[in-house]
Design a protein around this motif. Structure first.
Motif, mmCIF file in Angstrom:
data_model
loop_
_atom_site.group_PDB
_atom_site.id
_atom_site.type_symbol
_atom_site.label_atom_id
_atom_site.label_comp_id
_atom_site.label_asym_id
_atom_site.label_seq_id
_atom_site.Cartn_x
_atom_site.Cartn_y
_atom_site.Cartn_z
ATOM 1 N N GLY A 1 0.831 -1.203 0.000
ATOM 2 C CA GLY A 1 0.000 0.000 0.000
ATOM 3 C C GLY A 1 0.862 1.248 0.000
ATOM 4 O O GLY A 1 2.042 1.209 0.344
ATOM 5 N N LYS B 1 -3.411 8.428 7.357
ATOM 6 C CA LYS B 1 -4.235 8.201 6.167
ATOM 7 C C LYS B 1 -4.277 6.720 5.847
ATOM 8 O O LYS B 1 -3.391 5.959 6.255
ATOM 9 C CB LYS B 1 -3.649 8.962 4.962
ATOM 10 C CG LYS B 1 -3.807 10.475 5.051
ATOM 11 C CD LYS B 1 -3.189 11.184 3.855
ATOM 12 C CE LYS B 1 -4.163 11.324 2.696
ATOM 13 N NZ LYS B 1 -3.636 12.195 1.633
ATOM 14 N N SER B 2 -5.295 6.329 5.078
ATOM 15 C CA SER B 2 -5.380 4.930 4.637
ATOM 16 C C SER B 2 -4.270 4.645 3.631
ATOM 17 O O SER B 2 -3.877 5.518 2.858
ATOM 18 C CB SER B 2 -6.721 4.672 3.949
ATOM 19 O OG SER B 2 -7.760 4.759 4.883
ATOM 20 N N LEU C 1 -3.292 3.035 0.248
ATOM 21 C CA LEU C 1 -4.020 2.668 -0.963
ATOM 22 C C LEU C 1 -3.252 1.594 -1.720
ATOM 23 O O LEU C 1 -2.038 1.706 -1.919
ATOM 24 C CB LEU C 1 -4.214 3.893 -1.861
ATOM 25 C CG LEU C 1 -4.974 5.074 -1.236
ATOM 26 C CD1 LEU C 1 -5.125 6.199 -2.247
ATOM 27 C CD2 LEU C 1 -6.352 4.640 -0.737
ATOM 28 N N LYS C 2 -3.995 0.563 -2.153
ATOM 29 C CA LYS C 2 -3.375 -0.495 -2.961
ATOM 30 C C LYS C 2 -3.348 -0.025 -4.422
ATOM 31 O O LYS C 2 -3.802 1.049 -4.753
ATOM 32 C CB LYS C 2 -4.208 -1.790 -2.848
ATOM 33 C CG LYS C 2 -4.286 -2.357 -1.423
ATOM 34 C CD LYS C 2 -3.102 -3.259 -1.152
ATOM 35 C CE LYS C 2 -3.126 -3.803 0.263
ATOM 36 N NZ LYS C 2 -3.878 -4.996 0.449
ATOM 37 N N ASN D 1 -5.766 2.464 -6.410
ATOM 38 C CA ASN D 1 -6.242 3.414 -5.399
ATOM 39 C C ASN D 1 -7.404 2.907 -4.553
ATOM 40 O O ASN D 1 -8.280 3.670 -4.154
ATOM 41 C CB ASN D 1 -6.619 4.760 -6.041
ATOM 42 C CG ASN D 1 -5.385 5.525 -6.453
ATOM 43 O OD1 ASN D 1 -4.284 5.223 -5.987
ATOM 44 N ND2 ASN D 1 -5.539 6.503 -7.323
ATOM 45 N N THR D 2 -7.426 1.595 -4.292
ATOM 46 C CA THR D 2 -8.471 1.063 -3.409
ATOM 47 C C THR D 2 -7.947 1.072 -1.980
ATOM 48 O O THR D 2 -6.818 0.660 -1.712
ATOM 49 C CB THR D 2 -8.850 -0.377 -3.801
ATOM 50 O OG1 THR D 2 -7.653 -1.172 -3.806
ATOM 51 C CG2 THR D 2 -9.475 -0.420 -5.176
ATOM 52 N N ALA D 3 -8.780 1.556 -1.075
ATOM 53 C CA ALA D 3 -8.364 1.632 0.332
ATOM 54 C C ALA D 3 -8.730 0.340 1.040
ATOM 55 O O ALA D 3 -9.851 -0.150 0.914
ATOM 56 C CB ALA D 3 -9.043 2.815 1.001
ATOM 57 N N SER E 1 -3.544 1.462 7.604
ATOM 58 C CA SER E 1 -3.301 2.908 7.609
ATOM 59 C C SER E 1 -1.842 3.187 7.961
ATOM 60 O O SER E 1 -1.133 2.314 8.457
ATOM 61 C CB SER E 1 -4.209 3.594 8.630
ATOM 62 O OG SER E 1 -3.859 3.175 9.940
ATOM 63 N N MET F 1 0.796 5.882 0.284
ATOM 64 C CA MET F 1 0.080 7.093 0.685
ATOM 65 C C MET F 1 0.840 8.290 0.141
ATOM 66 O O MET F 1 2.056 8.365 0.272
ATOM 67 C CB MET F 1 0.006 7.168 2.216
ATOM 68 C CG MET F 1 -0.786 8.360 2.750
ATOM 69 S SD MET F 1 0.209 9.845 3.021
ATOM 70 C CE MET F 1 0.920 9.494 4.610
#
Length: 578
Positions: free
Chosen positions: A134, A151-152, A154-155, A158-160, A164, A136
């Motif tokens: 992931g 923040k989350s 993102l894979k 851009n899927t969360a 985090s 950020m």
């Protein structure tokens, strides 16, 4: 620049700098150099330390926990470049990383950052096979203004997910000093049934709001109740925020491969107390397990932790060294191999157009004009490689372009340009593209400089080449050797060749090693393809290739414990932050 050139530069001998006139010249050098690089009249407001932690990261393989590592990238001209990376923490889904990132904060620039979490398996540290867990993206301004940004992650696409990342920013105060600490322990509690404990030590700073901030985590010493952990360095700012009486909480753990480490014991201290280990004395603490202390009548402790040494290292800045009279010795090497094309042909990279400088000249002038501000005599050695040279027309990989081997120096950047233009018709462009000889040549001068044990000359070699080098193994060997010397190498790729192999010389992607496996002592190579800057200003190219040089100068001299030369007048006039 307003100041006339002759007024800017001293005579090059430190003797003149004691006089008022000498100091004026020095401060003029300082200001002109600083203005050119934009480091004096405030662009770089401050250095910021970034700490990183992640929560809930999951491996693609659901049965095992990941071995996470965070890579920090910065955006420059639309491309992402790796700046640094944390350590790898084995089998952990909620890692708190010990390694911090130190970055320059420029108030007036949007500095885009990208934090990438990768699962790095134990058998290699390369990223090619590592799993991307992931990422950020944010700006440094966002982190600095919020102090703490979560923040989350993102894979791809851009899927969360549920994971985090938290980044905490802390400004480095005026105190850039580092402290070197060396801990050991004896008679620690044994937590393992079939073997002895595998201890490691964590040091936390207790903040004003009572929160705890991890400062350092040692390595694990396997199967040993009397461990001696490796010496480590940490900034005084990071350790205690400049407050010697701030409480430090230290915890000893027994490492477990499943990530559930067993608590052995803890103790509290302060930096003031640790400084007691400075004069060859030891400081020691009882390591206490509060549960055992409450339950067991005869409980003494869970072991003794010993601080064997505490050394404070004064950190000097790039400008401290320049102000102290350190000269930048700038050398240029130009590729005259046949792949450049016949200089008489307008398609050649060496074609001399009456009104339009070619890429070689553009790169040379952009970088050289900044370097010349740091050099009082303005005499630059200039070499060529890969051509047959008169009178015998033998191939040479380190010939003087003014054809004066005893004195290859040219007067100013203009002198280099003129020597380049006049030598072109006399050469036969040939090959191969070997750059190890020229690196070795400059390294010889840098090696002689080390005998002075002073910060008086630092060497920068600018290599301009149109293709991938032929002697990669020898070049790697030469760079590893040069990394121990006061020198940096800048390579600008001219033309449209595939330069992907050249990126490996720039140690940003990982550690460059010699063919025998010896790693570089410090990253001294910066590689940039000129085509990335074709439509940008010369300042953009210069800024990109010279950005790492100040830190490389500082790393070299601080690493060797060499102080700036004539500091006294400068230090007395320099206001330090309280």
């Amino acid at each position: 620049m307003d100041t006339p050139a002759e007024e800017l530069h001293g005579t090059g001998t430190s003797g003149t700098f004691g006089t008022e006139q000498g100091m004026k010249k020095m401060s003029n050098i300082y200001e002109s150099a600083a203005n050119t690089l934009g480091i004096f009249n405030s662009p770089c407001l401050t250095k910021v330390e970034l700490r990183v932690a992640c929560k809930g990261i999951s491996d693609r393989d659901a049965l095992s926990k990941p071995d996470p590592c965070v890579i920090l990238k910065m955006q420059s001209h639309g491309q992402w470049f790796e700046v640094d990376r944390t350590e790898v923490i084995r089998t952990c889904i909620n890692p708190v990383f010990s390694k911090l990132f130190t970055v320059d904060f420029y108030f007036e620039e949007v500095q885009r950052l990208r934090f990438e979490v990768h699962d790095i398996s134990s058998n290699h540290n390369g990223l090619k096979e590592a799993d991307f867990l992931g990422g950020m993206e944010c700006t440094l301004g966002q982190i600095v203004s919020q102090r703490k940004l979560s923040k989350s992650l993102l894979k791809h696409g851009n899927t969360a997910g549920k994971s985090s990342i938290t980044v905490i920013a802390e400004e480095l105060s005026g105190n850039d000093d580092y402290v070197e600490l060396s801990f050991s322990a004896r008679k620690l509690d044994d937590k393992d049934f079939f073997s002895k404990s595998d201890p490691f030590l964590e040091i936390f700073r207790v903040n004003d709001d009572a929160t705890q901030q991890l400062v350092h985590r040692t390595e694990v010493v396997m199967n040993n109740l009397n461990p001696a952990w490796k010496t480590f360095k940490v900034s005084v700012n990071s350790l205690c925020s400049g407050d010697q009486d701030r409480r430090l909480k230290c915890i000893v753990w027994d490492w477990d491969s499943n990530g559930k480490h067993d608590f052995i014991g803890e103790f509290s201290s302060t930096f003031k107390e640790m400084r007691g280990a400075m004069e060859g004395r030891q400081v020691q603490w009882e390591c206490i397990n509060p549960k055992y202390k409450a339950k067991k009548k005869n409980y003494k402790n869970s072991g003794i932790v010993i601080l064997n040494q505490c050394k404070i290292h004064k950190m000097h800045s790039f400008l401290d060294y320049i102000m102290g009279g350190c000269q930048i010795q700038f050398t240029v090497a130009i590729d005259f191999t046949a792949s450049n094309g016949d200089p008489r042909n307008s398609c050649s990279l060496h074609y001399i157009h009456p009104y339009q400088p070619n890429e070689y000249l553009k790169a040379l002038v952009a970088v050289g004009e900044i370097c010349q501000d740091y050099d009082s005599d303005k005499m630059f050695p200039a070499f060529g490689f890969g051509a047959r040279i008169p009178p015998e027309y033998k191939v040479s990989h380190d010939f003087a372009i003014n054809f004066n081997e005893d004195n290859p120096e040219c007067a100013g950047i203009q002198g280099v340009v003129e020597a380049y233009q006049s030598c072109l018709p006399k050469l036969q462009l040939y090959g191969p593209t070997n750059i190890a000889p020229i690196i070795q040549k400059v390294a010889k001068s840098a090696s002689e400089e080390t005998n002075t044990k002073e910060a008086s000359q630092y060497f920068i070699l600018l290599i301009l080449t149109d293709g991938v080098i032929t002697d990669m193994a020898d070049t790697r060997e030469a760079i590893v050797h040069a990394s121990h010397l006061p020198m940096s190498v800048i390579i600008v790729g001219v033309g449209n060749a595939d330069f992907s192999d050249m990126q490996m010389l720039d140690g940003d992607d990982g550690i460059l090693r010699s063919p025998k496996g010896e790693p570089v002592l410090r990253d001294i190579v910066q590689f940039v393809p000129f085509r990335n800057f074709k439509h940008a200003s010369p300042a953009a190219l210069a800024k990109s290739v010279l950005a790492e040089v100040p830190n490389q100068v500082v790393d070299y001299y601080n690493g060797k414990g060499i102080k700036p030369k004539c500091m006294s007048e400068y230090e007395s006039s320099r206001t330090l932050a309280p």
